[in-house]
Write a protein that holds these residues in place. Structure first.
Motif, PDB file in Angstrom:
ATOM      1  N   LEU B  27     -39.506  92.711  20.929  1.00 31.86           N
ATOM      2  CA  LEU B  27     -40.553  92.031  20.290  1.00 31.86           C
ATOM      3  C   LEU B  27     -40.902  92.881  19.053  1.00 31.86           C
ATOM      4  CD1 LEU B  27     -42.769  91.398  23.537  1.00 31.86           C
ATOM      5  CD2 LEU B  27     -41.073  89.749  22.313  1.00 31.86           C
ATOM      6  N   ARG B  28     -40.669  94.112  19.171  1.00 31.56           N
ATOM      7  CA  ARG B  28     -40.998  95.161  17.850  1.00 31.56           C
ATOM      8  C   ARG B  28     -40.163  94.824  16.788  1.00 31.56           C
ATOM      9  NH1 ARG B  28     -40.972 100.065  21.732  1.00 31.56           N
ATOM     10  NH2 ARG B  28     -43.100  99.808  22.687  1.00 31.56           N
ATOM     11  N   VAL B  29     -38.852  94.424  17.034  1.00 36.74           N
ATOM     12  CA  VAL B  29     -37.932  93.931  16.043  1.00 36.74           C
ATOM     13  C   VAL B  29     -38.559  92.526  15.534  1.00 36.74           C
ATOM     14  CG1 VAL B  29     -35.592  92.848  15.551  1.00 36.74           C
ATOM     15  CG2 VAL B  29     -35.851  94.873  16.809  1.00 36.74           C
ATOM     16  N   ASN B  30     -38.925  91.604  16.260  1.00 33.98           N
ATOM     17  CA  ASN B  30     -39.306  90.297  15.498  1.00 33.98           C
ATOM     18  C   ASN B  30     -40.705  90.513  14.776  1.00 33.98           C
ATOM     19  OD1 ASN B  30     -37.264  89.095  16.992  1.00 33.98           O
ATOM     20  ND2 ASN B  30     -38.352  88.308  18.821  1.00 33.98           N
ATOM     21  N   LEU B  31     -41.400  91.548  15.310  1.00 35.47           N
ATOM     22  CA  LEU B  31     -42.722  91.712  14.698  1.00 35.47           C
ATOM     23  C   LEU B  31     -42.793  92.193  13.192  1.00 35.47           C
ATOM     24  CD1 LEU B  31     -45.052  92.992  17.681  1.00 35.47           C
ATOM     25  CD2 LEU B  31     -45.525  90.726  16.403  1.00 35.47           C
ATOM     26  N   LYS B  32     -41.366  92.828  13.073  1.00 35.53           N
ATOM     27  CA  LYS B  32     -41.288  93.422  11.617  1.00 35.53           C
ATOM     28  C   LYS B  32     -40.728  92.035  10.558  1.00 35.53           C
ATOM     29  CE  LYS B  32     -39.845  97.720  12.900  1.00 35.53           C
ATOM     30  NZ  LYS B  32     -38.717  98.540  13.461  1.00 35.53           N
ATOM     31  N   LEU B  33     -40.435  90.968  11.402  1.00 40.05           N
ATOM     32  CA  LEU B  33     -39.755  89.592  10.463  1.00 40.05           C
ATOM     33  C   LEU B  33     -41.157  89.017   9.966  1.00 40.05           C
ATOM     34  CD1 LEU B  33     -37.074  88.704  13.012  1.00 40.05           C
ATOM     35  CD2 LEU B  33     -36.972  90.328  10.881  1.00 40.05           C
ATOM     36  N   SER B  34     -40.903  87.949   9.118  1.00 39.59           N
ATOM     37  CA  SER B  34     -41.878  86.974   8.765  1.00 39.59           C
ATOM     38  C   SER B  34     -41.896  85.907   9.564  1.00 39.59           C
ATOM     39  CB  SER B  34     -41.566  86.336   7.286  1.00 39.59           C
ATOM     40  OG  SER B  34     -40.440  85.834   7.120  1.00 39.59           O
ATOM     41  N   PHE B  35     -42.609  84.804   9.340  1.00 38.30           N
ATOM     42  CA  PHE B  35     -42.952  83.821  10.483  1.00 38.30           C
ATOM     43  C   PHE B  35     -41.596  83.101  10.087  1.00 38.30           C
ATOM     44  CE2 PHE B  35     -47.572  83.864   9.860  1.00 38.30           C
ATOM     45  CZ  PHE B  35     -47.883  84.169  11.245  1.00 38.30           C
ATOM     46  N   GLU B  36     -41.080  82.783   8.882  1.00 34.71           N
ATOM     47  CA  GLU B  36     -39.765  82.033   8.643  1.00 34.71           C
ATOM     48  C   GLU B  36     -38.676  82.896   9.213  1.00 34.71           C
ATOM     49  OE1 GLU B  36     -39.500  80.159   4.897  1.00 34.71           O
ATOM     50  OE2 GLU B  36     -37.308  80.018   5.033  1.00 34.71           O
ATOM     51  N   GLU B  37     -38.499  83.881   8.906  1.00 32.83           N
ATOM     52  CA  GLU B  37     -37.625  84.688   9.507  1.00 32.83           C
ATOM     53  C   GLU B  37     -37.277  84.618  11.036  1.00 32.83           C
ATOM     54  OE1 GLU B  37     -36.925  88.208   6.141  1.00 32.83           O
ATOM     55  OE2 GLU B  37     -38.547  88.407   7.940  1.00 32.83           O
ATOM     56  N   ARG B  38     -38.473  84.678  11.856  1.00 33.69           N
ATOM     57  CA  ARG B  38     -38.592  84.236  13.215  1.00 33.69           C
ATOM     58  C   ARG B  38     -38.044  83.142  13.456  1.00 33.69           C
ATOM     59  NH1 ARG B  38     -44.623  86.783  13.516  1.00 33.69           N
ATOM     60  NH2 ARG B  38     -44.003  88.956  12.894  1.00 33.69           N
ATOM     61  N   ALA B  39     -38.384  82.015  12.755  1.00 33.68           N
ATOM     62  CA  ALA B  39     -37.971  80.553  13.092  1.00 33.68           C
ATOM     63  C   ALA B  39     -36.601  80.465  13.065  1.00 33.68           C
ATOM     64  CB  ALA B  39     -38.773  79.785  12.170  1.00 33.68           C
ATOM     65  N   ARG B  40     -36.075  81.199  11.641  1.00 33.86           N
ATOM     66  CA  ARG B  40     -34.609  81.181  11.537  1.00 33.86           C
ATOM     67  C   ARG B  40     -33.569  81.700  12.332  1.00 33.86           C
ATOM     68  NH1 ARG B  40     -33.116  78.896   6.729  1.00 33.86           N
ATOM     69  NH2 ARG B  40     -34.953  78.655   5.096  1.00 33.86           N
ATOM     70  N   LYS B  41     -34.183  82.831  12.842  1.00 28.42           N
ATOM     71  CA  LYS B  41     -33.518  83.568  13.778  1.00 28.42           C
ATOM     72  C   LYS B  41     -33.371  82.707  15.338  1.00 28.42           C
ATOM     73  CE  LYS B  41     -33.832  87.970  16.535  1.00 28.42           C
ATOM     74  NZ  LYS B  41     -34.744  89.209  16.855  1.00 28.42           N
ATOM     75  N   HIS B  42     -34.331  82.040  15.701  1.00 20.76           N
ATOM     76  CA  HIS B  42     -34.441  81.195  16.601  1.00 20.76           C
ATOM     77  C   HIS B  42     -33.643  80.143  16.698  1.00 20.76           C
ATOM     78  CE1 HIS B  42     -36.210  77.980  19.378  1.00 20.76           C
ATOM     79  NE2 HIS B  42     -36.008  79.131  20.343  1.00 20.76           N
ATOM     80  N   LEU B  43     -33.633  79.406  15.338  1.00 21.10           N
ATOM     81  CA  LEU B  43     -32.549  78.293  15.249  1.00 21.10           C
ATOM     82  C   LEU B  43     -31.156  78.781  15.357  1.00 21.10           C
ATOM     83  CD1 LEU B  43     -34.212  76.786  11.830  1.00 21.10           C
ATOM     84  CD2 LEU B  43     -33.920  75.839  14.275  1.00 21.10           C
ATOM     85  N   ARG B  44     -30.740  80.187  14.901  1.00 26.26           N
ATOM     86  CA  ARG B  44     -29.386  80.437  15.217  1.00 26.26           C
ATOM     87  C   ARG B  44     -29.015  80.666  16.561  1.00 26.26           C
ATOM     88  NH1 ARG B  44     -30.875  83.879  10.886  1.00 26.26           N
ATOM     89  NH2 ARG B  44     -31.163  85.742  12.192  1.00 26.26           N
ATOM     90  N   VAL B  45     -30.119  81.053  17.222  1.00 27.33           N
ATOM     91  CA  VAL B  45     -29.817  80.950  18.942  1.00 27.33           C
ATOM     92  C   VAL B  45     -29.551  79.954  19.462  1.00 27.33           C
ATOM     93  CG1 VAL B  45     -30.724  81.721  20.945  1.00 27.33           C
ATOM     94  CG2 VAL B  45     -31.265  83.188  19.089  1.00 27.33           C
ATOM     95  N   LEU B  46     -30.419  78.635  18.924  1.00 26.94           N
ATOM     96  CA  LEU B  46     -30.390  77.570  19.360  1.00 26.94           C
ATOM     97  C   LEU B  46     -28.996  76.951  19.022  1.00 26.94           C
ATOM     98  CD1 LEU B  46     -33.664  75.674  18.683  1.00 26.94           C
ATOM     99  CD2 LEU B  46     -32.848  76.584  20.835  1.00 26.94           C
ATOM    100  N   ARG B  47     -28.495  77.144  17.924  1.00 25.27           N
ATOM    101  CA  ARG B  47     -27.175  76.834  17.632  1.00 25.27           C
ATOM    102  C   ARG B  47     -26.011  77.281  18.426  1.00 25.27           C
ATOM    103  NH1 ARG B  47     -28.408  77.955  12.047  1.00 25.27           N
ATOM    104  NH2 ARG B  47     -29.332  76.048  11.316  1.00 25.27           N
ATOM    105  N   THR B  48     -26.081  78.634  18.852  1.00 27.70           N
ATOM    106  CA  THR B  48     -25.194  79.216  19.611  1.00 27.70           C
ATOM    107  C   THR B  48     -25.315  78.613  21.148  1.00 27.70           C
ATOM    108  OG1 THR B  48     -25.532  81.275  18.567  1.00 27.70           O
ATOM    109  CG2 THR B  48     -24.514  81.686  20.485  1.00 27.70           C
ATOM    110  N   VAL B  49     -26.601  78.353  21.457  1.00 27.32           N
ATOM    111  CA  VAL B  49     -27.017  77.922  22.967  1.00 27.32           C
ATOM    112  C   VAL B  49     -25.920  76.416  23.095  1.00 27.32           C
ATOM    113  CG1 VAL B  49     -28.464  76.836  24.358  1.00 27.32           C
ATOM    114  CG2 VAL B  49     -28.725  79.211  23.380  1.00 27.32           C
ATOM    115  N   GLU B  50     -26.261  75.725  21.710  1.00 28.14           N
ATOM    116  CA  GLU B  50     -25.748  74.486  21.791  1.00 28.14           C
ATOM    117  C   GLU B  50     -24.076  74.174  21.712  1.00 28.14           C
ATOM    118  OE1 GLU B  50     -25.512  70.629  21.781  1.00 28.14           O
ATOM    119  OE2 GLU B  50     -27.683  71.646  21.998  1.00 28.14           O
ATOM    120  N   GLU B  51     -23.259  75.361  21.065  1.00 26.02           N
ATOM    121  CA  GLU B  51     -21.920  75.755  20.983  1.00 26.02           C
ATOM    122  C   GLU B  51     -21.591  75.901  22.360  1.00 26.02           C
ATOM    123  OE1 GLU B  51     -19.320  75.509  18.874  1.00 26.02           O
ATOM    124  OE2 GLU B  51     -20.738  74.392  17.931  1.00 26.02           O
ATOM    125  N   LEU B  52     -22.360  76.754  23.206  1.00 26.96           N
ATOM    126  CA  LEU B  52     -21.828  77.231  24.354  1.00 26.96           C
ATOM    127  C   LEU B  52     -22.081  75.891  25.613  1.00 26.96           C
ATOM    128  CD1 LEU B  52     -23.689  80.685  24.799  1.00 26.96           C
ATOM    129  CD2 LEU B  52     -21.233  80.090  24.683  1.00 26.96           C
TER     130      LEU B  52
END
Lengths: 147, 66
Positions: B27-52
């Protein structure tokens, strides 16, 4: 379209580390907004999630006006369109508890963390408890960061 | 009424207990990010989940001899 982002995606924008697969929004139920919602989502082939295929279904203002909350699957992904959230709050009630967010070049409203917790608590679902715990910790951490 | 109050209290206790298990470092890492960076990070995770998911499905089909 006037809407407020709530649910897991809102939590992610606030810093949540959980993964969510759908988008939850509370939309304004005005005549004009319902028209805009019908027009903009129609391009992405919305359909009731978990409904058997082939049901007579038209995504238009009549459908939206005759319902309130819709759990949809679309070409963009799953989306929950809520006229009202658990606890009975609507767009106008949540507006003063939301903040303006800019992401991907778009401005939109996102509910604040305290209200997100309140909505999840009102829903009373066991599955939300972990999410509520994380949101409470997020609140603590962001307050610590600010002080 | 008392039963409802008991259930609310139990739920609050559960949430309090669960708070101990939250990984604050994430959470501390995420709190250092902007709204858009948090959303982009989540999208990357979703892509990985989709691949798996895709890999898992392929593997299951292979095991089933399809």
């Amino acid at each position: 379209v006037d809407f407020i982002l709530i649910g897991g995606m809102a939590a992610i924008l606030h810093g949540s580390a959980r993964v969510t697969f759908d988008v939850d929004v509370v939309y304004l139920r005005s005549r004009e907004n319902i028209q805009r919602l019908a027009d903009c989502l129609a391009h992405y082939k919305p359909y009731f999630r978990e409904a058997p295929p082939g049901l007579p279904f038209t995504w238009d203002t009549k459908t939206i006006r005759s319902g309130l909350n819709f759990t949809l699957t679309t070409e963009l992904g799953d989306i929950d369109l809520l006229g009202e959230v658990a606890g009975g709050e609507r767009y106008s009630d949540l507006l003063s508890h939301s903040l303006e967010v800019e992401a991907f070049g778009v401005h939109f409203k996102c509910v604040d963390v305290r209200t997100l917790i309140r909505i999840k608590e009102a829903a009373g679902r066991a599955k939300d408890r972990e999410a509520i715990a994380e949101l409470r910790v997020l609140l603590e951490e962001s307050e610590k960061k600010q002080s | 009424m008392l039963r409802v109050m008991d259930s609310v209290a139990a739920s609050t206790d559960t949430v309090r207990a669960l708070m101990q298990d939250v990984d604050r470092s994430l959470l501390r890492v995420n709190l250092k990010l902007s709204f858009e960076e948090r959303a982009r990070k989540h999208l990357r995770v979703l892509r990985t989940v989709e691949e798996l998911r895709r890999a898992g499905k392929k593997q299951r089909q292979k095991s089933d001899g399809r």
